[in-house]
Design a protein around this motif. Sequence first.
Motif, mmCIF file in Angstrom:
data_model
loop_
_atom_site.group_PDB
_atom_site.id
_atom_site.type_symbol
_atom_site.label_atom_id
_atom_site.label_comp_id
_atom_site.label_asym_id
_atom_site.label_seq_id
_atom_site.Cartn_x
_atom_site.Cartn_y
_atom_site.Cartn_z
ATOM 1 N N ASP A 6 -85.234 12.175 29.054
ATOM 2 C CA ASP A 6 -83.851 11.711 29.147
ATOM 3 C C ASP A 6 -83.789 10.650 30.251
ATOM 4 O O ASP A 6 -83.443 10.949 31.396
ATOM 5 C CB ASP A 6 -82.966 12.920 29.493
ATOM 6 C CG ASP A 6 -81.491 12.661 29.249
ATOM 7 O OD1 ASP A 6 -81.168 11.832 28.392
ATOM 8 O OD2 ASP A 6 -80.659 13.324 29.908
ATOM 9 N N ASN A 28 -78.563 7.052 27.487
ATOM 10 C CA ASN A 28 -77.099 6.992 27.367
ATOM 11 C C ASN A 28 -76.633 5.834 28.248
ATOM 12 O O ASN A 28 -77.440 5.275 29.014
ATOM 13 C CB ASN A 28 -76.451 8.344 27.746
ATOM 14 C CG ASN A 28 -76.697 8.757 29.185
ATOM 15 O OD1 ASN A 28 -76.677 7.921 30.090
ATOM 16 N ND2 ASN A 28 -76.936 10.039 29.423
ATOM 17 N N LYS A 83 -76.919 7.210 18.644
ATOM 18 C CA LYS A 83 -76.174 8.293 19.284
ATOM 19 C C LYS A 83 -74.677 8.005 19.150
ATOM 20 O O LYS A 83 -74.225 6.899 19.513
ATOM 21 C CB LYS A 83 -76.562 8.334 20.762
ATOM 22 C CG LYS A 83 -76.762 9.712 21.341
ATOM 23 C CD LYS A 83 -77.380 9.560 22.729
ATOM 24 C CE LYS A 83 -77.355 10.849 23.488
ATOM 25 N NZ LYS A 83 -77.846 10.668 24.855
ATOM 26 N N PHE A 129 -74.603 19.895 25.891
ATOM 27 C CA PHE A 129 -74.866 19.538 27.296
ATOM 28 C C PHE A 129 -74.817 20.806 28.155
ATOM 29 O O PHE A 129 -73.751 21.193 28.640
ATOM 30 C CB PHE A 129 -73.802 18.553 27.791
ATOM 31 C CG PHE A 129 -74.055 17.107 27.422
ATOM 32 C CD1 PHE A 129 -74.737 16.755 26.265
ATOM 33 C CD2 PHE A 129 -73.576 16.086 28.231
ATOM 34 C CE1 PHE A 129 -74.949 15.422 25.923
ATOM 35 C CE2 PHE A 129 -73.778 14.747 27.910
ATOM 36 C CZ PHE A 129 -74.470 14.415 26.754
ATOM 37 N N ARG A 132 -73.782 20.457 32.182
ATOM 38 C CA ARG A 132 -72.367 20.156 32.464
ATOM 39 C C ARG A 132 -71.483 21.372 32.195
ATOM 40 O O ARG A 132 -70.444 21.532 32.844
ATOM 41 C CB ARG A 132 -71.904 18.947 31.642
ATOM 42 C CG ARG A 132 -72.591 17.671 32.095
ATOM 43 C CD ARG A 132 -71.966 16.436 31.520
ATOM 44 N NE ARG A 132 -72.874 15.302 31.692
ATOM 45 C CZ ARG A 132 -72.583 14.056 31.367
ATOM 46 N NH1 ARG A 132 -71.406 13.763 30.842
ATOM 47 N NH2 ARG A 132 -73.446 13.089 31.549
ATOM 48 N N ALA A 164 -79.497 19.166 25.844
ATOM 49 C CA ALA A 164 -79.374 18.036 26.774
ATOM 50 C C ALA A 164 -78.707 18.492 28.070
ATOM 51 O O ALA A 164 -78.261 19.634 28.181
ATOM 52 C CB ALA A 164 -78.556 16.926 26.117
ATOM 53 N N SER A 165 -78.672 17.565 29.027
ATOM 54 C CA SER A 165 -78.115 17.860 30.350
ATOM 55 C C SER A 165 -78.888 19.012 31.001
ATOM 56 O O SER A 165 -78.318 19.897 31.619
ATOM 57 C CB SER A 165 -76.617 18.193 30.227
ATOM 58 O OG SER A 165 -76.003 18.301 31.472
ATOM 59 N N ARG A 167 -81.127 20.653 33.729
ATOM 60 C CA ARG A 167 -81.143 20.423 35.185
ATOM 61 C C ARG A 167 -82.342 21.039 35.896
ATOM 62 O O ARG A 167 -82.606 20.737 37.041
ATOM 63 C CB ARG A 167 -79.863 21.008 35.807
ATOM 64 C CG ARG A 167 -78.582 20.393 35.281
ATOM 65 C CD ARG A 167 -78.287 19.055 35.953
ATOM 66 N NE ARG A 167 -77.279 18.312 35.217
ATOM 67 C CZ ARG A 167 -75.981 18.569 35.248
ATOM 68 N NH1 ARG A 167 -75.516 19.540 35.988
ATOM 69 N NH2 ARG A 167 -75.144 17.831 34.544
ATOM 70 N N THR A 184 -84.300 17.749 25.961
ATOM 71 C CA THR A 184 -84.453 16.425 26.581
ATOM 72 C C THR A 184 -84.205 16.578 28.066
ATOM 73 O O THR A 184 -83.218 17.189 28.484
ATOM 74 C CB THR A 184 -83.542 15.353 25.947
ATOM 75 O OG1 THR A 184 -83.935 14.076 26.473
ATOM 76 C CG2 THR A 184 -82.048 15.569 26.197
HETATM 77 O O1 G3P Z 1 -78.271 12.206 27.802
HETATM 78 C C1 G3P Z 1 -77.327 13.196 27.856
HETATM 79 C C2 G3P Z 1 -77.510 14.234 28.931
HETATM 80 O O2 G3P Z 1 -78.819 14.712 28.963
HETATM 81 C C3 G3P Z 1 -76.933 13.895 30.265
HETATM 82 O O3 G3P Z 1 -77.288 14.783 31.281
HETATM 83 O O4 G3P Z 1 -77.422 15.338 33.677
HETATM 84 O O5 G3P Z 1 -75.858 13.511 32.932
HETATM 85 O O6 G3P Z 1 -75.348 15.906 32.436
HETATM 86 P P1 G3P Z 1 -76.438 14.886 32.652
#
Ligand code: G3P
Length: 228
Positions: A6, A28, A83, A129, A132, A164-165, A167, A184
């Motif tokens: 990512d 993104n 996307k 996500f 988040r 995604a997202s 951490r 990712t």
């Molecule tokens: O690409 C989408 C996602 O993986 C974004 O992650 O860390 O900005 O919440 P984050």
Amino acid sequence: MKFFLDTADIAEIRDLAATGLVDGVTTNPSLVAKSGRNFIEVVREICTVVAGPVSAETTATDHATMLAEGRKLAKIARNIAVKVPLTPDGLKTCKVLRAEGTMVNVTLCFSAPQALLAAKAGASFISPFVGRLDDIGESGMVLVRDIVEIYRQYPNFKTEVLVASIRHPMHVLEAAKLGAHVGTMPPAIMRQLFSHPLTDKGLAAFLADWKKTGQSILGDDKSAAAAE
Ligand code: G3P
């Protein structure tokens, strides 16, 4: 489980892709801004480094413009996954692009009903996500579990769950245990997956003991191997 990076950092992508363990890339608008690169150029370059799906995000919010953007992005390379956001216009765009044979990643998914809609729209990937959701005191992994469970009820759904997202490594582990198809993650998280202090300690001990033997596996072949 497939591992996507990512990031839009081409140096990081090249470095980790050399391990043979990177199955795709997601970008993104925020990651492109962070890279400081021209969007189309950096995505084109990423597509030459990684053979698997490379997500490039549309930025329009209305269907007509989003579709035009998606078609333009799809022309960059065969492995582009366009996307689109999880909105009515995004899903409408998803349906058209899928009918044209373009891979689509539906992003910004925060609920199971949203994921159900994306599968019905024929999305190639749905991106819940997790980080988040955790940030606001909800459970990202409960959402992943629900989506995986729902999709399993309908074998005609071909949408892959792309977590995604992410951490931290536990997110990757939990997603794998739930059977998510893809995770990712930022390059730093992928690097963390390789490391364990006992691996480092054990390797140091083996190397120290090996040195004491005075032997070399390659012996005289060493220079020949280096030349290959
Ligand atoms: O690409 C989408 C996602 O993986 C974004 O992650 O860390 O900005 O919440 P984050």
